[in-house]
Design a protein around this motif. Structure first.
Motif, PDB file in Angstrom:
ATOM      1  N   SER A 109      -4.574  -0.819  -5.015  1.00 22.14           N
ATOM      2  CA  SER A 109      -4.277   0.611  -5.061  1.00 22.14           C
ATOM      3  C   SER A 109      -5.566   1.417  -5.218  1.00 22.14           C
ATOM      4  O   SER A 109      -5.779   2.416  -4.516  1.00 22.14           O
ATOM      5  N   HIS A 134      -7.327   2.044  -2.152  1.00 19.87           N
ATOM      6  CA  HIS A 134      -6.677   2.932  -1.174  1.00 19.87           C
ATOM      7  C   HIS A 134      -6.488   4.332  -1.759  1.00 19.87           C
ATOM      8  O   HIS A 134      -5.627   5.081  -1.306  1.00 19.87           O
ATOM      9  N   ASP A 135      -7.284   4.660  -2.756  1.00 19.64           N
ATOM     10  CA  ASP A 135      -7.119   5.949  -3.421  1.00 19.64           C
ATOM     11  C   ASP A 135      -7.804   7.037  -2.585  1.00 19.64           C
ATOM     12  O   ASP A 135      -9.033   7.004  -2.410  1.00 19.64           O
ATOM     13  N   ARG A 164       0.673   6.121  -7.431  1.00 17.19           N
ATOM     14  CA  ARG A 164      -0.422   7.028  -7.825  1.00 17.19           C
ATOM     15  C   ARG A 164       0.105   8.439  -8.004  1.00 17.19           C
ATOM     16  O   ARG A 164      -0.323   9.174  -8.896  1.00 17.19           O
ATOM     17  N   GLU A 165       1.095   8.811  -7.140  1.00 16.80           N
ATOM     18  CA  GLU A 165       1.722  10.132  -7.264  1.00 16.80           C
ATOM     19  C   GLU A 165       2.473  10.249  -8.594  1.00 16.80           C
ATOM     20  O   GLU A 165       2.584  11.322  -9.162  1.00 16.80           O
ATOM     21  N   TYR A 183       0.799  -1.239   0.000  1.00 17.08           N
ATOM     22  CA  TYR A 183       0.000   0.000   0.000  1.00 17.08           C
ATOM     23  C   TYR A 183       0.830   1.287   0.000  1.00 17.08           C
ATOM     24  O   TYR A 183       0.480   2.224  -0.723  1.00 17.08           O
ATOM     25  N   SER A 242      -5.829   4.610   4.586  1.00 12.99           N
ATOM     26  CA  SER A 242      -4.998   3.611   5.266  1.00 12.99           C
ATOM     27  C   SER A 242      -5.529   3.280   6.661  1.00 12.99           C
ATOM     28  O   SER A 242      -4.928   2.491   7.387  1.00 12.99           O
ATOM     29  N   ALA A 272       0.775   4.204  -3.046  1.00 18.95           N
ATOM     30  CA  ALA A 272       0.572   5.648  -2.863  1.00 18.95           C
ATOM     31  C   ALA A 272       1.584   6.411  -3.719  1.00 18.95           C
ATOM     32  O   ALA A 272       1.249   7.388  -4.392  1.00 18.95           O
ATOM     33  N   GLU A 273       2.836   5.917  -3.707  1.00 18.00           N
ATOM     34  CA  GLU A 273       3.892   6.539  -4.518  1.00 18.00           C
ATOM     35  C   GLU A 273       3.565   6.422  -6.008  1.00 18.00           C
ATOM     36  O   GLU A 273       3.715   7.375  -6.769  1.00 18.00           O
TER      37      GLU A 273
END
Ligand code: HEM
Length: 406
Positions: free
Chosen positions: A324, A327-328, A28-29, A21, A336, A25-26
Motif C-alpha cells: 500500500s 502505491h500511495d 488509505r481513504e 492494490y 497504479s 486505495a480504499e
C-alpha cells in the motif's frame, strides 16, 4: 478464517491476494490507522506513516529484550513450537539493539556494496547459463529454471554450502517462512518446527566441519569472528545462516516472477525495455514497487505511540502494509501505472531504519542480472500459461511462471 470487519482488507480472500492494490486505495481513504480484529493488529497503509514507523525506536521487531511475555500482555508460544522460536529469535531480523547491532556489524562486512560488487561477474555468468538452459529447452518454468536457482546458488556459495547439500534448502525455507503469514495454522507450525530442527542440525554439523577445516566462506568468517572475540554464540551463528539463506532468496524469487508477470501484462512496457536495456536499473526498482514482493511487516509497540489522535498502547502490534505504501499517490505520481522509466521512486520494498535489508545491493545485482540475461538471450520470451498464485499474502508470489522461447 474469521471474516474481517468493514475494512477493505481480507488477506485470506484469494481475490484480495491476487490484486490487493484497489483495496489498499480504499483502506488509505478510510484513515491513517485502523484496528484489524482478526489478527489483533493496527493496520498502517500510508507511505509517510510506514516510513516514519520503521525508524521509530518506540517500536521493535521483538519485545523480549525488554519484557517477558506475560508482562507484555502476550501468551508465550506453545512449547512444541520452541525449535522454530529458538531459531527465529536469535536471527538479527528478530533482535533489537544491542544484540542486533553486534550481529549486523559482523555480517554487514560481507554485504557492503563493494564486497557485493565483486560477486557481479559470477552472478551474471550464472544468470546467463540458466537462461541459456531455458532457451535450449524452448521454454519452461521461469521460477524453477531461473528465478529460484540463481539467488539460492549465490547465497549458498557465499556461505559455503556444498552443491550436493543444496536440495533441501528451498523446502526448509518455504516451511519456515510459512510462520511469517498471518495467523499460521497448526499444520504450518508443525512443518516450520520440523524444518527448523533439520536445518539447525545440518548447520550445526557444517559449522563444526568449518571449525576444523576453515574455508574462504562466510560461515568460516563468522566462526573466526566468534573465536576471536566471542561475539557470536553457536545459536546466533545457526540463526544467522538460516536467515541469510531464507531472506537471501525468498523475496528475490518472488520479485523476479512477479516482475516478469507484470511485464507480460504490459506489452508496451516490455517492448520499451527490449528496445532500450539502459532501462534495466529503473525497471528493477519499478517492478519491486509496482508488485511488492513482501507485503506486510510487523512491529511491537514497546512504548505508547499516537497516530492521527489514536493512542496505541504498549503491547499492541502494528502491521505496516508495504504494498500500500508503494502505491500511495501522496508519494508516487499515477501509482497504479507501471512506468519502467520512473525516476522518483522512493519505494519501501527493502524497508527502512535499523532492519533495512542488508542484502539490498546483492538483490539488485541478481535482479538486474536475470533481467538482462533474459532480454539479451531470450528476446522472444513470452507467457505460455496463466500463472497460478500462491495463497500466501505476506510473502506474495506465484507457484510458477510457464514461458516459451520461440
Ligand atoms: C528483492 C529482494 C529482497 C527484498 C524485497 C528484501 C526485503 C527485506 C525487508 C523488507 C527487510 C526488513 C524487514 C523489516 O523491516 O521488518 C529485509 C531484511 C533483511 N534482508 Fe532482505 N530482501 C531481499 C533480498 C535479500 C537478500 C538477497 C539477502 C541476503 C543475501 C537479504 C537479507 C536480509 C537480512 C539478513 C535482513 C535482516 C536485516 C536486519 O534485521 O538488520 N535480503 N529484507
Amino acid at each position: 478464517m474469521a471474516a474481517p470487519s468493514d475494512l477493505a482488507f481480507d488477506p485470506w480472500d484469494p481475490a484480495f491476494v491476487a490484486d490487493p492494490y484497489p483495496a489498499y486505495a480504499e483502506l488509505r481513504e478510510q484513515g491513517r490507522v485502523r484496528y484489524f480484529e482478526p489478527t489483533d493488529q493496527w493496520l498502517v497503509a500510508h507511505h509517510a506513516d510506514v516510513s516514519a514507523l520503521l525508524r521509530d525506536r518506540r517500536l521493535g521487531r521483538t519485545y523480549q529484550h525488554r519484557f517477558g511475555h506475560e508482562e507484555f500482555g502476550r501468551t508465550p508460544p506453545p512449547p512444541e513450537h520452541e525449535p522454530f522460536h529458538t531459531l527465529n529469535d536469535h536471527g538479527m531480523l528478530d533482535l533489537e539493539p544491542p544484540d542486533h547491532t553486534r550481529i549486523r556489524r559482523l555480517v554487514s562486512k560481507a554485504f557492503t556494496p563493494r564486497t557485493v560488487e565483486r560477486l557481479r561477474p559470477y552472478v551474471e555468468r550464472l544468470a546467463g547459463e540458466l537462461v541459456d538452459g531455458l532457451v535450449a529447452a524452448g521454454g519452461g518454468d521461469l521460477l524453477r529454471d531461473v528465478a529460484e536457482p540463481l539467488p539460492v546458488a549465490v547465497i549458498a556459495e557465499m556461505l559455503g554450502i556444498p552443491e550436493s547439500d543444496r536440495a533441501p534448502l528451498r523446502p526448509w525455507s518455504a516451511d519456515i517462512c510459512g510462520m511469517y503469514e498471518l495467523n499460521p495454522s497448526e499444520e504450518a507450525a508443525a512443518k516450520a518446527v520440523r524444518a527448523s530442527v533439520e536445518f539447525s542440525d545440518y548447520l550445526r554439523d557444517l559449522i563444526a566441519e568449518r571449525r576444523k577445516n576453515p574455508g574462504d566462506d562466510l560461515i568460516s568468517g563468522l566462526i573466526a569472528a566468534h573465536d576471536e572475540g566471542d561475539r557470536l554464540t553457536e545459536q546466533e551463528m545457526i540463526s544467522t545462516c538460516v536467515l541469510l539463506l531464507n531472506a537471501g532468496h525468498e523475496a528475490t524469487v518472488n520479485s523476479t516472477v512477479n516482475g516478469w508477470w507484470a511485464l507480460f501484462r504490459h506489452p508496451d512496457q516490455l517492448a520499451a525495455l527490449r528496445a532500450d536495456h539502459s532501462l534495466v536499473p529503473t525497471a528493477v526498482e519499478e517492478l519491486m514497487r509496482y508488485d511488492t514482493p513482501l507485503q506486510l511487516f510487523e512491529r511491537w509497540v514497546l512504548d505508547e505511540i499516537e497516530i492521527d489522535g489514536q493512542v496505541i498502547p504498549r503491547g499492541a502490534e502494528i502491521a505496516m502494509l508495504f504494498g500500500s505504501a508503494n502505491h500511495d499517490p501522496a508519494v508516487f505520481a499515477d501509482p497504479s501505472r507501471l512506468d519502467l522509466a520512473r525516476r522518483d521512486n522512493p519505494h519501501i520494498s527493502f524497508s527502512a531504519g535499523i532492519h533495512y535489508c542488508i542484502g539490498a545491493p546483492l538483490a539488485r545485482i541478481e535482479l538486474a542480472a536475470s533481467m538482462t540475461a533474459l532480454l539479451d538471450r531470450a528476446p522472444t520470451l513470452r507467457l505460455a500459461a496463466e500463472p497460478v498464485r500462491k495463497p500466501n499474502f505476506v510473502i506474495r508470489g506465484l507457484e510458477g511462471l510457464e514461458v516459451e522461447v520461440a
